[in-house]
Every structure is written in C-alpha cells, then in structure tokens.
Design a protein around this motif. Structure first.
Motif, PDB file in Angstrom:
ATOM      1  N   PRO A  66       0.951  -1.138  -0.036  1.00  0.00           N
ATOM      2  CA  PRO A  66      -0.074  -0.041   0.011  1.00  0.00           C
ATOM      3  C   PRO A  66       0.893   1.197  -0.054  1.00  0.00           C
ATOM      4  O   PRO A  66       1.808   1.278   0.737  1.00  0.00           O
ATOM      5  N   THR A  68      -0.868   4.445  -0.018  1.00  0.00           N
ATOM      6  CA  THR A  68      -1.823   5.762   0.512  1.00  0.00           C
ATOM      7  C   THR A  68      -2.611   5.231   1.692  1.00  0.00           C
ATOM      8  O   THR A  68      -2.824   3.998   1.751  1.00  0.00           O
ATOM      9  N   ASP A  71      -4.916   2.762   0.458  1.00  0.00           N
ATOM     10  CA  ASP A  71      -4.490   1.547   0.153  1.00  0.00           C
ATOM     11  C   ASP A  71      -4.343   0.701   1.329  1.00  0.00           C
ATOM     12  O   ASP A  71      -4.784  -0.429   1.195  1.00  0.00           O
ATOM     13  N   TYR A 113     -13.453   2.615  -1.895  1.00  0.00           N
ATOM     14  CA  TYR A 113     -12.100   2.482  -2.381  1.00  0.00           C
ATOM     15  C   TYR A 113     -12.046   2.471  -3.821  1.00  0.00           C
ATOM     16  O   TYR A 113     -11.043   3.411  -4.577  1.00  0.00           O
ATOM     17  N   SER A 117      -9.782   5.413  -5.829  1.00  0.00           N
ATOM     18  CA  SER A 117      -8.923   5.048  -6.896  1.00  0.00           C
ATOM     19  C   SER A 117      -9.000   5.514  -8.207  1.00  0.00           C
ATOM     20  O   SER A 117      -8.010   5.707  -8.946  1.00  0.00           O
ATOM     21  N   GLN A 120      -6.457   8.329  -7.660  1.00  0.00           N
ATOM     22  CA  GLN A 120      -5.098   7.726  -7.684  1.00  0.00           C
ATOM     23  C   GLN A 120      -4.627   7.205  -8.986  1.00  0.00           C
ATOM     24  O   GLN A 120      -3.390   7.238  -9.348  1.00  0.00           O
ATOM     25  N   LEU A 121      -5.540   6.935  -9.775  1.00  0.00           N
ATOM     26  CA  LEU A 121      -5.329   6.488 -11.212  1.00  0.00           C
ATOM     27  C   LEU A 121      -4.812   7.550 -12.080  1.00  0.00           C
ATOM     28  O   LEU A 121      -4.049   7.389 -13.028  1.00  0.00           O
ATOM     29  N   GLN A 126       1.271   6.620  -8.482  1.00  0.00           N
ATOM     30  CA  GLN A 126       0.349   5.798  -7.574  1.00  0.00           C
ATOM     31  C   GLN A 126      -0.392   4.740  -8.738  1.00  0.00           C
ATOM     32  O   GLN A 126      -1.028   3.861  -8.270  1.00  0.00           O
ATOM     33  N   LYS A 127      -0.440   5.127 -10.067  1.00  0.00           N
ATOM     34  CA  LYS A 127      -1.449   4.296 -10.754  1.00  0.00           C
ATOM     35  C   LYS A 127      -0.971   2.828 -10.920  1.00  0.00           C
ATOM     36  O   LYS A 127      -2.071   2.251 -10.723  1.00  0.00           O
ATOM     37  N   ASN A 129       0.492   0.689  -8.865  1.00  0.00           N
ATOM     38  CA  ASN A 129       0.274   0.038  -7.743  1.00  0.00           C
ATOM     39  C   ASN A 129      -1.271   0.126  -7.376  1.00  0.00           C
ATOM     40  O   ASN A 129      -1.813  -0.900  -6.848  1.00  0.00           O
ATOM     41  N   THR A 130      -2.033   1.264  -7.487  1.00  0.00           N
ATOM     42  CA  THR A 130      -3.431   1.379  -7.386  1.00  0.00           C
ATOM     43  C   THR A 130      -4.011   0.203  -8.213  1.00  0.00           C
ATOM     44  O   THR A 130      -4.990  -0.770  -8.112  1.00  0.00           O
ATOM     45  N   GLN A 131      -3.610   0.069  -9.646  1.00  0.00           N
ATOM     46  CA  GLN A 131      -4.180  -0.938 -10.468  1.00  0.00           C
ATOM     47  C   GLN A 131      -4.209  -2.451  -9.913  1.00  0.00           C
ATOM     48  O   GLN A 131      -4.856  -3.340 -10.094  1.00  0.00           O
TER      49      GLN A 131
END
Length: 176
Positions: A66, A68, A71, A113, A117, A120-121, A126-127, A129-131
């Motif tokens: 994670p 954030t 996350d 979430y 996201s 974040q995307l 962060q993109k 990791n968020t994916q």
C-alpha cells in the motif's frame, strides 16, 4: 425455475444463503432475490471498471504494497473479510459469510476504495500500484464469493487470469 429465469441462479442461491440463519425459517422474498441480482450486476460493473483501468497489468502473484491511506485501509479490510469469511464458513454460519462478503464488496470496496482509486489512477506515481490493488482485491472477492455465486465468479475469473486452463474452482482459498 421462473425465478431463475427472471433473476438468475446465482442471485437465487445467494438470496437463499444470505437470509438463512441455522434453525430459522427462510425469510425469502422476490425483493431479496432482486436485490441479489443487483449485487451480481454490481460485481459486473466493478469488474468492468477495473478491467478497463488495468489493461496490460497482470494479476499480482503477491499482495501489493500500500502507498496511500486508502490502500492501507482497503487491504486491511480485505484481510479482515478473508478471515471473517473463512471463520464463518468453518463455523457453518454461511449466512454470515455471505453478508460479510456482500458488505465488503459493495460498500467498502465499490463505494469507498474504487471512488478513491479514480483519483489515484490519475497520479502516475500511484497508478500502477493502485491498478494492482484493484486487481488483487477483485480476485480475492471473486474467490471467496465463488461458493455462493459460482457462475458469475467463474466468468469474471476468466477475464482476470492469465492461465486460460485454470478454473476458479481449482484455485487456492485466499489467506491474509
């Protein structure tokens, strides 16, 4: 059979399990079955959003790290859901397991979430990791939901996995 034709087998099965505590009569209504059809539609919408936003990203083999607060929160909630669902299944409280998954998938994952996201995307740092977190959470939701809604989960799994010979029903049960 008419209910299955109207709402689907998975919706009927989930409604039966969701509302049934051991030793009690089943408080089943058409409204409850319709609600579980809406839940199945929600799963399709969640999956479609994630697949559209993770094109080219493979399902992670290990839990992503994670970055954030959102996350951290979703991964902690996922772990709690996995533990509670497993304990409920082992304790034969199937209705509590179903309710636990429903609450997490719809309210925690989709409402909180996935909304976080979207921001974040947009951030390149962060993109990716968020994916991965989106894929990780969805794959685990599908796995723990499979005993209750096998048809939709197997179909969704087919869109997520990389090994086309692997069926969801042969996958390992998720752990923390």
């Amino acid at each position: 059979l008419g209910v299955i034709d109207t709402y689907g087998t998975d919706a009927l099965r989930f409604a039966l399990i969701f509302s049934t505590a051991a030793g009690n009569d089943i408080p089943l209504s058409e409204e409850k079955i319709r609600g579980m059809k809406h839940f199945a539609n929600k799963l399709w919408n969640i999956s479609r959003f994630i697949l559209m936003n993770t094109d080219g990203i493979l399902l992670p083999a290990e839990k992503p790290t994670p970055l954030t607060d959102a996350d951290h929160q979703i991964l902690n909630e996922l772990n709690a859901t996995l533990t509670n669902t497993t304990n409920n299944l082992n304790g034969m409280t199937l209705h509590e397991a179903a309710q636990n998954i429903y609450q997490f998938a719809w309210h925690t994952f989709a409402d909180i979430y996935i909304e976080a996201s979207k921001t974040q995307l947009q951030d390149e740092a962060q993109k990716e990791n968020t994916q991965k977190i989106l894929l990780w959470c969805l794959s685990n939701i599908i796995k723990i939901l499979h005993p209750f809604m096998p048809y939709i989960t197997e179909t969704l799994w087919d869109h997520l996995k990389t090994d086309r010979s692997s069926l969801l029903m042969t996958e390992s049960w998720p752990t923390n």
